[in-house]
Motif scaffolding. Sequence first.
Motif, PDB file in Angstrom:
ATOM      1  N   LYS A  35       0.819  -1.214   0.000  1.00 15.15           N
ATOM      2  CA  LYS A  35       0.000   0.000   0.000  1.00 15.15           C
ATOM      3  C   LYS A  35       0.857   1.270   0.000  1.00 15.15           C
ATOM      4  CE  LYS A  35      -3.851  -2.234   2.406  1.00 15.15           C
ATOM      5  NZ  LYS A  35      -4.710  -2.241   3.635  1.00 15.15           N
ATOM      6  N   HIS A  54       2.976   1.971  -2.209  1.00 18.30           N
ATOM      7  CA  HIS A  54       3.182   2.399  -3.590  1.00 18.30           C
ATOM      8  C   HIS A  54       2.225   3.533  -3.938  1.00 18.30           C
ATOM      9  CE1 HIS A  54       6.210  -0.255  -5.172  1.00 18.30           C
ATOM     10  NE2 HIS A  54       5.609  -1.317  -4.647  1.00 18.30           N
ATOM     11  N   PRO A 107      -0.698   5.536  -5.324  1.00 15.27           N
ATOM     12  CA  PRO A 107      -2.054   5.038  -5.585  1.00 15.27           C
ATOM     13  C   PRO A 107      -2.384   4.887  -7.073  1.00 15.27           C
ATOM     14  CG  PRO A 107      -2.105   6.724  -3.881  1.00 15.27           C
ATOM     15  CD  PRO A 107      -0.712   6.717  -4.435  1.00 15.27           C
ATOM     16  N   LEU A 108      -1.756   5.695  -7.937  1.00 13.53           N
ATOM     17  CA  LEU A 108      -2.072   5.621  -9.366  1.00 13.53           C
ATOM     18  C   LEU A 108      -1.461   4.387 -10.040  1.00 13.53           C
ATOM     19  CD1 LEU A 108      -1.673   9.354 -10.441  1.00 13.53           C
ATOM     20  CD2 LEU A 108      -3.789   8.081  -9.991  1.00 13.53           C
ATOM     21  N   ILE A 109      -0.564   3.713  -9.347  1.00 16.70           N
ATOM     22  CA  ILE A 109       0.070   2.520  -9.927  1.00 16.70           C
ATOM     23  C   ILE A 109      -0.906   1.351  -9.849  1.00 16.70           C
ATOM     24  CG2 ILE A 109       1.931   0.848  -9.650  1.00 16.70           C
ATOM     25  CD1 ILE A 109       3.692   3.113  -8.633  1.00 16.70           C
ATOM     26  N   LYS A 110      -1.262   0.810 -11.021  1.00 17.21           N
ATOM     27  CA  LYS A 110      -2.201  -0.308 -11.070  1.00 17.21           C
ATOM     28  C   LYS A 110      -1.508  -1.642 -10.780  1.00 17.21           C
ATOM     29  CE  LYS A 110      -5.303   1.931 -14.376  1.00 17.21           C
ATOM     30  NZ  LYS A 110      -5.940   1.846 -15.723  1.00 17.21           N
ATOM     31  N   ASP A 111      -0.305  -1.798 -11.298  1.00 15.59           N
ATOM     32  CA  ASP A 111       0.428  -3.053 -11.118  1.00 15.59           C
ATOM     33  C   ASP A 111       1.802  -2.740 -10.526  1.00 15.59           C
ATOM     34  OD1 ASP A 111       1.537  -5.540 -11.138  1.00 15.59           O
ATOM     35  OD2 ASP A 111       1.630  -5.743 -13.319  1.00 15.59           O
ATOM     36  N   ASN A 144       0.416  10.552 -16.760  1.00 14.68           N
ATOM     37  CA  ASN A 144       0.525   9.947 -15.419  1.00 14.68           C
ATOM     38  C   ASN A 144       1.881   9.267 -15.238  1.00 14.68           C
ATOM     39  OD1 ASN A 144      -2.045  10.785 -14.671  1.00 14.68           O
ATOM     40  ND2 ASN A 144      -3.001   8.926 -15.501  1.00 14.68           N
TER      41      ASN A 144
END
Length: 775
Positions: free
Chosen positions: A615, A617, A619-623, A722
């Motif tokens: 968590k 990382h 927040p915008l990082i999906k993977d 992004n």
Amino acid sequence: MKNCLLIFFSLICKCAFSQLNDDFNDGNFTHNPSWKGDISSFSVNGTGHLQSNASQAGSTTHLVTANHLAKSARWEFYIRLDFDPSSTNRIRVYLISDKDMLTGPLEGYFIQIGEPGNTDSYDLYRQSGTSVVKILDGPVQPRLNPDQVICRLQVKRDEAGNWELDADSEGGYNFKPVGLTTDNTFSQTAWFGFACQFTTTRSDKFYLDDFKIEEWESNLPPAYEARLNDIVINEIFADPDPSVGLPDAEFIELWNRTGQNISLKSWTYGDASVSYRFLAEMIKAGEHLILCANADTGKFKTFDRVLGISPWPALNNTGDHLSLKDDKGRIINTLSYTNEWYRDGTKQDGGWTLELVDPNAVCAGIKNWLASVDTKGGTPGRVNSVYKLFDEGPPLQVSKVLLIDSITLAVTFNRFTDSLSAVNPGNYLLNNGVGKPLSAVYATSDQLTVALKLPVPLVRGKFYKLSAEGITDCSGAEIQNGAGTMEFFIPAEIRKSGILISEVLFNPRPAGVDFVEIYNNSGQELDLAELSISNVSQPDTLNRAKRISKDQQLIRPGEFMVLTSDPERVKNEYFTEKPNAFLKMPDFPAYNNDQGVVTLLKNAQIIDQFNYSEKMHMPLIKDPDGISLERSDYKKPADEPKNFRSAAASVGFATPGYQNSQYQPDNDSEDEFKLASLTFSPDNDGFEDEMELHYRLNKPGYIANITIFNDRGNVVRKLYQNYSLGTAGTLTWNGLDDTATVRTAGIYLLYAELFNTEGEIKKFRKTVVLAKKLN
């Protein structure tokens, strides 16, 4: 009358020295000499060869002729088979037989060509009744044509029953050795002949010629009686799994070191529980002989002479006692190996052989054995890859000095030392008032390292000089002046926060591995061998801790070091400015992908600890797979909120071995955005082919959206969307629009919006000229 006498004496000589000589040039085989058997199944063809012409499928035909030479004899013959031999299409040439019916029970010896599988050799068998035993297993023979065998063979047998088989696989007279053996079971004969076994399509494809049997006197010296270590166990393959390049079967290799052929008849080879008694085999002067289980013989035929034995004394992976004894029970060679002899953790796990370095060396055991360095994993049938490796290296010298504790030094030599001189404390001296050690003992089982107990403690942060004199290696050569002298440094003591956790990759991509980057936050040179790393917190930390290095590993102030199980895989995945800033840890801790803890310890003291979570990382990082967490401020605790952030996309999502992309400098300088040049020309001429925008931010964790507009305000390229940034870096544009078309010359506007998770927004604009050359 003189002519008649000449012919008469010629016939006498031929009868005395040639029992058989038939090349079928007379066009027949029914007289001079007379052959008998399946006469209708053979004929002499137009080229003067005896050719099969049988018509019955799946049968065996044979011919024999009288012969009484069984010892002190030489046999020679030519064979051509116009097919690939097999167990149902083959030929047996009976050198000795007491019966003229070769397809029934008999006593004698024969050469066979043809066996199951896709490899063939020339093998010598003994037949007793219907029982057949292979007594000489020839190596695989090369063929010019895979569907044809052409060969000329010669076989010699002396009065003592020593057999020698030679062959020319092209049918000429360039004979090359096939093998030697000893067998004296049958010493009389009445017949010589051959038997052809075939299927329908092969019935007319056997060609034979140039049969010759003559008396032969061996020029071999009298039987040689082997002495201690005349034949040595030269190579051991105890653990064939996983395969590196050798067959997946155990073997040992014997080497006859003498200039004499040695009979192995009634010798024994074995370990503590199983032994094998040799039958009638011989090992030639200088020959390598591969021994393996009888079922594995075919796997080693392509290497050299191989002998399958049963029972096979299985080789234990961790160690075994092997011995070779002569027919009187005297030890010729013996050894007790262990897997420590590899001196290589990777090779010790399987696929590599142990090789004898020098059979003449006075050192034995681990001092004289090494893991093979051949790319196939071993050298069966060839000179060992490590043969006399120590002789080829530099002379004896001190190679390393390490501090074990304040009064104990470990001194390592580059080659094996004589034990009497190496453990004499009077042969060592230290400066700075230390003097001679109180004692000297071997510190490791390989006897390369000596532990010196000192009369006074050494001082940290200080240089010392060790001098070693009067020490000799295994050959008796004494260490030369200067070779026993080495200066060494005692690093400062590591204190809390002296080494910090700087970066952690705990959720690698499928092909990647975890890593932990550490940073020397002290002002002194430190030794990482004093530290351990763990994946749990107290109270279990000490039990699960892994020592970072067994040997001294110095790290200078301000340097980074990447800890991982596989440095090369990390380097392949990510760019690094310092490829040497990696330390391989075979026993690296495993880190969970969702959350966990990284702990650095010195004995029971925690030097630094980081409790990570997926968590953390952005927040915008999906993977988050393959994205590391980087420390921003070395002055703040590791677990302070937002002190670890996702590595920037601009650096490839990790910075192993060099400054973190999210590192926050101490100063509070203003943001800086600067074009390297106000113009660029994307024409691949090597000069300003791309627009370069250098940036520096006073805070980590920003995301960028950057768009390129033309001079009319139209969007031509959404350059970054992004896109996570580091605190410093470079952004580029190659002049292409969103359709991958090079834009026309003109003025373009770069517009950037930067934001972070705290809601802060930064905006800036830059104008750049895309230039093109005039025709």
